[in-house]
Write an enzyme that holds these catalytic residues in place. Structure first.
Site, PDB file in Angstrom:
ATOM      1  CG  HIS A  21      -1.866   1.169   1.196  1.00 27.43           C
ATOM      2  ND1 HIS A  21      -3.138   1.076   0.651  1.00 27.43           N
ATOM      3  CD2 HIS A  21      -1.715   2.455   1.584  1.00 27.43           C
ATOM      4  CE1 HIS A  21      -3.729   2.262   0.729  1.00 27.43           C
ATOM      5  NE2 HIS A  21      -2.876   3.113   1.298  1.00 27.43           N
ATOM      6  CB  CYS A  22       2.027   3.375  -2.561  1.00 26.81           C
ATOM      7  SG  CYS A  22       2.989   4.848  -2.869  1.00 26.81           S
ATOM      8  N   PRO A  23       1.230   5.173   0.436  1.00 34.36           N
ATOM      9  CG  PRO A  23       2.454   5.965   2.253  1.00 34.36           C
ATOM     10  CD  PRO A  23       2.291   4.772   1.357  1.00 34.36           C
ATOM     11  CB  ALA A  27      -4.162   7.773  -1.294  1.00 37.06           C
ATOM     12  CG  ASN A  28      -5.054   2.444  -5.141  1.00 34.08           C
ATOM     13  OD1 ASN A  28      -5.520   1.525  -4.447  1.00 34.08           O
ATOM     14  ND2 ASN A  28      -5.353   2.597  -6.419  1.00 34.08           N
TER      15      ASN A  28
END
Ligand SMILES: [Zn+2]
Ligand SMILES: [Zn+2]
Length: 408
Positions: free
Chosen positions: A185-187, A190-191
């Protein structure tokens, strides 16, 4: 002048700290100085601060920052994405506004070509949702990858989604879905990055790195008259370095925040997306996702602890069936236990049919006591290293890359 120098030092320190925090927890770097610094920075330092805060304010600051941290990193929110886009747009805007009139046309023309792609790939990574596993696409997702009986076993059900987990998927509590071929999950976008949008993320890293290098080059191009140290003598002499230091200070002074500051920021932080891209190239070469590297690292540790065993599906199935059919009357309870282990490991006659170029009939298990599963000692061989296990998802470096490029 003092202010700009401080900004430069600040930017350098910040990018170094980000680098350590980002890369220090990678399994490959865990036992290196970068890993030690990461633990000092992310574990021991917060613990120390928490203790001080506990004494000074009764822990009020800690509980507030914990809540903020939880919101930022453990709840679905666009804060980091907005910060990233603000920083990108702010520095690009500031630079273009102040630098454009100092640049020749041949250097201006490539600006939109390098500036637009990072925005486009951020949008593609962030807006993507076909990698979420839903009841509507679940059947199809089960046929994407075979179960390797090491990292992924058939028959595991996600308690939240109430769906059987396809091989290579992972439930993301931030996105609220099981994600197909979940990488992480990559902040920043945001996905979750997974099947389909992982390639956009790689393109984002590449284009962002190129944009930063080009920005740093333009800044250098404008400031290069001040960076002239050709009269300073040999590279070995102390005069040369003094002169170079003075020249850099001059250039930073002349360029100000908008040109020297942005150029420095671009130059010092270009290593972040490009370093991350290099790491992901290594993962692709090795046929792994970020999620899978952690699982492989756990298996490697367990193997060196001598608690991992290997057998084949066929052997396990035939053993289970002879035990539960033939020996039932003599050894009913034991026979049921044999069948139970095969079931627990998700080894059944039926598995989803997947058109995947590599097959393996391996079944790998770890035991608590370091002995092979009871009653099946002859079936299981102890294995000591990852070389004894097939990585079903590694089709070879080039083919792995092609799969990613096709969004698979
Ligand atoms: Zn789920
Ligand atoms: Zn997610």
């Amino acid at each position: 002048m003092g202010v700009l120098k401080n900004i430069a030092i600040g930017i350098l320190t910040l990018s170094l700290l980000t680098f350590i925090a980002l890369f220090g927890q990678l399994p490959a770097l865990r036992k290196t100085p970068i890993g030690w610094l990461q633990r000092a920075l992310c574990l021991h330092l917060p613990n120390g601060l928490r203790a001080i805060d506990g004494r000074a304010t009764g822990g009020r600051i800690t509980s507030h920052s914990k809540r903020l941290g939880r919101y930022l990193f453990y709840e679905q929110n666009p804060v980091v994405l907005i910060l990233f886009l603000t920083l990108l747009t702010g520095s690009a805007g500031l630079f273009i506004w102040n630098a454009l009139y100092q640049l020749p046309l041949r250097l201006i023309l490539p600006i939109p070509v390098v500036l637009i792609p990072p925005y486009w790939f951020t949008y593609l990574s962030a807006a993507y949702n076909s990698h979420y596993i839903t009841p509507a696409n679940h059947k199809e997702r089960l046929h994407d990858y075979p179960y390797d009986h090491v990292l992924f076993r058939p028959g595991t059900v996600c308690k939240t989604c109430n769906l059987t987990k396809p091989a290579r998927s992972k439930h993301c509590s931030l996105c609220g879905y099981c994600v197909a071929k979940c990488d992480h999950h990559c902040p920043w976008v945001a996905n979750c990055l997974g099947r389909g949008n992982y390639r956009y993320f790689l393109a984002l890293l590449l284009t962002l790195g190129i944009l930063q290098i080009y920005g740093a080059y333009l800044s250098y191009w404008i400031l290069r008259p001040y960076l002239d140290v050709s009269n300073a003598g040999s590279l070995m002499s102390s005069e040369y370095w003094t002169e170079l230091g003075d020249a850099i200070v001059d250039a930073v002074n002349m360029g100000g925040l908008s040109i020297a500051g942005v150029g420095l920021l671009a130059a010092t932080t270009a290593a972040l997306p490009l370093g991350l891209l290099a790491y992901h190239c290594y993962l692709i070469w090795a046929g792994m996702t970020t999620n899978e590297t952690q699982k492989w690292a756990d298996w490697r540790d367990d193997m060196s602890d001598a608690i991992v065993f290997r057998t084949t599906r066929d052997e396990l199935l035939s053993h289970a069936s002879t035990r539960s059919d033939g020996d039932q009357e003599v050894n009913g309870a034991d026979g049921a236990a044999q069948k139970g282990l095969a079931d627990d490991l998700g080894v059944t006659e039926e598995e989803p049919r997947v058109s995947w170029p590599i097959r393996s009939s391996q079944v790998i298990v770890r035991t608590n006591d370091g002995r092979p599963p009871r009653g099946q000692e002859s079936l299981w061989t102890r294995i000591w290293c990852l070389g004894d296990v097939d990585n079903l998802y590694d089709l070879g470096g080039w083919d792995n890359l092609m799969e990613v490029m096709k969004g698979r």
